[in-house]
Design an enzyme around this catalytic site. Structure first.
Site, PDB file in Angstrom:
ATOM      1  N   TYR A  43     -10.131  90.116 -98.363  1.00  0.00           N
ATOM      2  CA  TYR A  43     -10.039  90.220 -96.904  1.00  0.00           C
ATOM      3  C   TYR A  43      -8.847  89.397 -96.423  1.00  0.00           C
ATOM      4  O   TYR A  43      -8.928  88.185 -96.222  1.00  0.00           O
ATOM      5  CB  TYR A  43     -11.330  89.749 -96.241  1.00  0.00           C
ATOM      6  CG  TYR A  43     -12.513  90.669 -96.479  1.00  0.00           C
ATOM      7  CD1 TYR A  43     -12.332  91.958 -96.967  1.00  0.00           C
ATOM      8  CD2 TYR A  43     -13.805  90.254 -96.217  1.00  0.00           C
ATOM      9  CE1 TYR A  43     -13.405  92.805 -97.183  1.00  0.00           C
ATOM     10  CE2 TYR A  43     -14.897  91.096 -96.431  1.00  0.00           C
ATOM     11  CZ  TYR A  43     -14.684  92.368 -96.911  1.00  0.00           C
ATOM     12  OH  TYR A  43     -15.756  93.202 -97.123  1.00  0.00           O
ATOM     13  N   PRO A 195     -21.895  98.650 -90.020  1.00  0.00           N
ATOM     14  CA  PRO A 195     -23.105  99.263 -89.467  1.00  0.00           C
ATOM     15  C   PRO A 195     -22.919  99.835 -88.063  1.00  0.00           C
ATOM     16  O   PRO A 195     -23.692 100.696 -87.639  1.00  0.00           O
ATOM     17  CB  PRO A 195     -24.112  98.111 -89.465  1.00  0.00           C
ATOM     18  CG  PRO A 195     -23.270  96.881 -89.363  1.00  0.00           C
ATOM     19  CD  PRO A 195     -22.054  97.192 -90.185  1.00  0.00           C
ATOM     20  N   LEU A 196     -21.889  99.380 -87.366  1.00  0.00           N
ATOM     21  CA  LEU A 196     -21.629  99.877 -86.009  1.00  0.00           C
ATOM     22  C   LEU A 196     -20.525 100.933 -85.987  1.00  0.00           C
ATOM     23  O   LEU A 196     -20.092 101.358 -84.922  1.00  0.00           O
ATOM     24  CB  LEU A 196     -21.269  98.715 -85.084  1.00  0.00           C
ATOM     25  CG  LEU A 196     -22.315  97.597 -84.998  1.00  0.00           C
ATOM     26  CD1 LEU A 196     -21.827  96.474 -84.098  1.00  0.00           C
ATOM     27  CD2 LEU A 196     -23.654  98.142 -84.510  1.00  0.00           C
ATOM     28  N   GLY A 198     -17.468 100.622 -87.806  1.00  0.00           N
ATOM     29  CA  GLY A 198     -16.149 100.141 -88.172  1.00  0.00           C
ATOM     30  C   GLY A 198     -15.405  99.504 -87.012  1.00  0.00           C
ATOM     31  O   GLY A 198     -15.757  99.691 -85.841  1.00  0.00           O
ATOM     32  N   SER A 201     -14.209 101.822 -84.173  1.00  0.00           N
ATOM     33  CA  SER A 201     -15.177 102.707 -83.508  1.00  0.00           C
ATOM     34  C   SER A 201     -16.402 102.017 -82.940  1.00  0.00           C
ATOM     35  O   SER A 201     -17.177 102.647 -82.218  1.00  0.00           O
ATOM     36  CB  SER A 201     -15.628 103.797 -84.488  1.00  0.00           C
ATOM     37  OG  SER A 201     -14.536 104.548 -84.965  1.00  0.00           O
TER      38      SER A 201
END
Length: 271
Positions: A43, A195-196, A198, A201
């Site tokens: 990351y 979970p949302l 990305g 989005s």
């Protein structure tokens, strides 16, 4: 672990927030009861600051106890900011040593193989995690982006010690249902990433999926909070790790653990 974790990736990619804001976000998560923080050595913006996210978390958690830090190895970055994979056992062992150093710990709480390498047999890559467990370098072992057959193989290689599976799962990406169900069957933690929907989005979740906005309006909460509560209701093994780069975002996400949805609402969201 807390019911909701913190996905720290957005704090280190290109376009990341200022360091002070990122550290405040991590500390706010802990203040809101979040005890799982997910990171990875890859990351970073590109290969020039590889390990950025791990170093950031180590700084934010200095002096803090009771937080499980999960990191991953097996993904690499390219000079142009692209991604590559390396599942060779020797690489994973070296990557673990680098994560230990950056996190400033003697043993990593949860170490996950980030993504299968088509050039390396799964058993060989996961075998490196088994050795790291036996050596005490890691306390728990997990895998990421694995299909059901690979999950079963990994658990066998680890002698039944597979602790977690981290796969993509969201209202827009439900094809990991079989993996979620298998984890519930085997009592392995399932950690949905993005979970949302990305980074790009997540803010539009309610406009893309009206049912989440409608249920949220009925409860006076955000569609994002409804989404996380919907996931939590699927199985006790599900621990969503929504990404955040602002304190307000993780504050809203952490509150999903307290949102109870009715059976009828869950049916609407499933549809």
């Amino acid at each position: 672990m807390s019911a909701i974790g913190l996905g720290a990736m957005p704090m280190s990619l290109a376009g990341r927030p200022a360091r002070d804001q990122a550290i405040e976000t991590i500390r706010t998560a802990v203040e809101r009861g979040v005890t799982l923080i997910d990171t990875a050595d890859a990351y970073s913006a590109d290969d020039s600051d590889f390990g950025h996210n791990e170093e950031l978390i180590a700084e934010a958690l200095k002096g803090v106890t009771g937080v499980l830090v999960a990191t991953k190895g097996g993904h690499t970055r390219t000079p142009s900011g692209g991604w590559a994979v390396n599942g060779r056992p020797e690489y994973l062992k070296a990557a673990c040593e680098g994560s230990l150093r950056r996190l400033g710990v003697d043993a990593i709480d949860l170490y996950q193989f980030h993504r299968p390498d088509p050039e390396v047999p799964t058993a060989e890559s996961v075998g490196a995690l088994a050795e790291l467990l036996d050596e005490g370098k890691i306390r728990l072992a997990g895998v990421s982006n694995f299909n059901p057959a690979q999950i079963r193989e990994a658990n066998e290689v680890l002698g039944g010690r597979l602790a977690s599976v981290q796969n993509q799962f969201s209202p827009a990406f439900r094809s990991s249902d079989p993996e979620l169900e298998l984890c519930a069957e085997l009592d392995i933690a399932f950690l949905p990433w993005s979970p949302l929907g990305g980074i790009a989005s997540a803010a539009d979740l309610g406009s893309r999926f009206a049912a989440f906005a409608e249920v949220g309006a009925a409860h006076g909460v955000s569609p994002q909070r409804v989404c996380l509560a919907w996931m939590l209701a699927k199985a006790p093994q599900v621990v969503p790790i929504p990404g955040a780069s602002r304190p307000a975002s993780i504050t809203d996400s952490a509150a999903a653990a307290e949102l109870e949805l009715s059976a009828e609402e869950l049916r609407r969201l499933d549809g």
